[in-house]
Design an enzyme around this catalytic site. Structure first.
Site, mmCIF file in Angstrom:
data_model
loop_
_atom_site.group_PDB
_atom_site.id
_atom_site.type_symbol
_atom_site.label_atom_id
_atom_site.label_comp_id
_atom_site.label_asym_id
_atom_site.label_seq_id
_atom_site.Cartn_x
_atom_site.Cartn_y
_atom_site.Cartn_z
ATOM 1 N N VAL A 127 0.942 -1.062 -0.062
ATOM 2 C CA VAL A 127 0.065 -0.073 -0.133
ATOM 3 C C VAL A 127 1.006 1.135 0.107
ATOM 4 O O VAL A 127 1.478 1.431 0.846
ATOM 5 C CB VAL A 127 -1.023 -0.124 1.325
ATOM 6 C CG1 VAL A 127 -1.736 1.222 1.121
ATOM 7 C CG2 VAL A 127 -1.721 -1.172 1.176
ATOM 8 N N PRO A 128 0.944 1.818 -1.049
ATOM 9 C CA PRO A 128 2.226 2.857 -1.311
ATOM 10 C C PRO A 128 2.175 4.010 -0.762
ATOM 11 O O PRO A 128 2.060 5.061 -1.375
ATOM 12 C CB PRO A 128 2.500 2.742 -2.875
ATOM 13 C CG PRO A 128 0.781 2.552 -3.253
ATOM 14 C CD PRO A 128 0.130 1.689 -2.366
ATOM 15 N N CYS A 129 2.354 4.275 0.612
ATOM 16 C CA CYS A 129 2.426 5.285 1.416
ATOM 17 C C CYS A 129 3.633 6.103 1.041
ATOM 18 O O CYS A 129 3.683 7.419 1.472
ATOM 19 C CB CYS A 129 2.114 4.766 2.970
ATOM 20 S SG CYS A 129 3.244 3.635 3.321
ATOM 21 N N HIS A 130 4.617 5.247 0.363
ATOM 22 C CA HIS A 130 5.919 6.257 0.060
ATOM 23 C C HIS A 130 5.507 7.257 -1.167
ATOM 24 O O HIS A 130 6.338 7.984 -1.412
ATOM 25 C CB HIS A 130 6.936 5.260 -0.246
ATOM 26 C CG HIS A 130 6.679 4.154 -1.491
ATOM 27 N ND1 HIS A 130 5.725 3.047 -1.068
ATOM 28 C CD2 HIS A 130 6.902 4.211 -2.676
ATOM 29 C CE1 HIS A 130 5.635 2.512 -2.384
ATOM 30 N NE2 HIS A 130 6.398 3.379 -3.367
ATOM 31 N N ARG A 131 4.517 6.869 -1.850
ATOM 32 C CA ARG A 131 4.180 7.895 -2.929
ATOM 33 C C ARG A 131 3.681 9.222 -2.425
ATOM 34 O O ARG A 131 2.811 9.978 -3.475
ATOM 35 C CB ARG A 131 3.218 7.014 -4.022
ATOM 36 C CG ARG A 131 4.032 5.993 -4.387
ATOM 37 C CD ARG A 131 3.874 5.700 -6.115
ATOM 38 N NE ARG A 131 2.822 4.586 -6.232
ATOM 39 C CZ ARG A 131 3.047 3.211 -6.428
ATOM 40 N NH1 ARG A 131 4.472 2.828 -6.496
ATOM 41 N NH2 ARG A 131 2.210 2.462 -6.385
#
Length: 161
Positions: A127-131
DNA sequence: ATCGTCATATGAA
DNA sequence: TTCATATGACGAT
């Protein structure tokens, strides 16, 4: 909660499943949290592990996963679930700001709340919270440490400060 | 360029 | 109820 190990070129990740799906993902070196709000899963006899491993390795390589395992984020609040869902919709290689997401969720001015929800994301990387970056393209924070955030973004070819 | 303040959701004290 | 967060817009120094 049923734990399995996921070897990758970046180290040994750890995945925790409930009977409904994947509910935690831990970076190499992180310890299993004591407070597991997910229910007990005695058997993970599906091919969730394979799906998780494939999706994880794709993300680490900066590619979009072909198929995701079922995700169980039932432990979150409504607001958090909406934020996490919105995270899944950010395409590989693109970013949003915390404020953008807040706006999209209809909570104008709730940028800070979105940041808090991102920090509570139990399944980083997949779940790409880094984006999610700050409005000035600065890195905000990251649950696994900013090194990981930088690394992930670099591999997707993303620009940031 | 930096500083205080307000707005938001959530959990801890 | 007050405080701190992975923020941000705005107005005042």
């Amino acid at each position: 909660m049923h734990w399995t190990l996921l070897p990758t070129s970046d180290g040994l990740f750890r995945a925790g499943y409930s009977s409904n799906g994947l509910c935690r993902l831990l970076f190499p070196g992180q310890d299993v949290p004591e407070n597991l709000s997910c229910n007990e899963a005695d058997e993970v006899d599906l091919d969730w592990e394979a799906l998780t491993a494939d999706a994880l390795r794709a993300q680490l390589a900066g590619r979009t996963p072909e198929e995701m395992p079922p995700l169980d984020w039932s432990s979150g609040t409504d607001f958090q679930k909406r934020v996490w869902q919105a995270l899944l919709e950010i395409p590989t290689g693109e970013t949003r700001s915390y404020g953008d997401l807040a706006l999209k969720l209809g909570v104008e001015g709730g940028a800070r709340a979105v940041g808090t929800a991102c920090g509570a994301n139990p399944i980083p990387v997949l779940v790409p919270c880094h984006r999610v970056l700050a409005a000035d393209q600065g890195l905000g924070g990251f649950s696994g440490g900013l090194d990981w955030k930088r690394r992930l973004l670099e591999r997707e070819g993303t620009l940031f400060k």
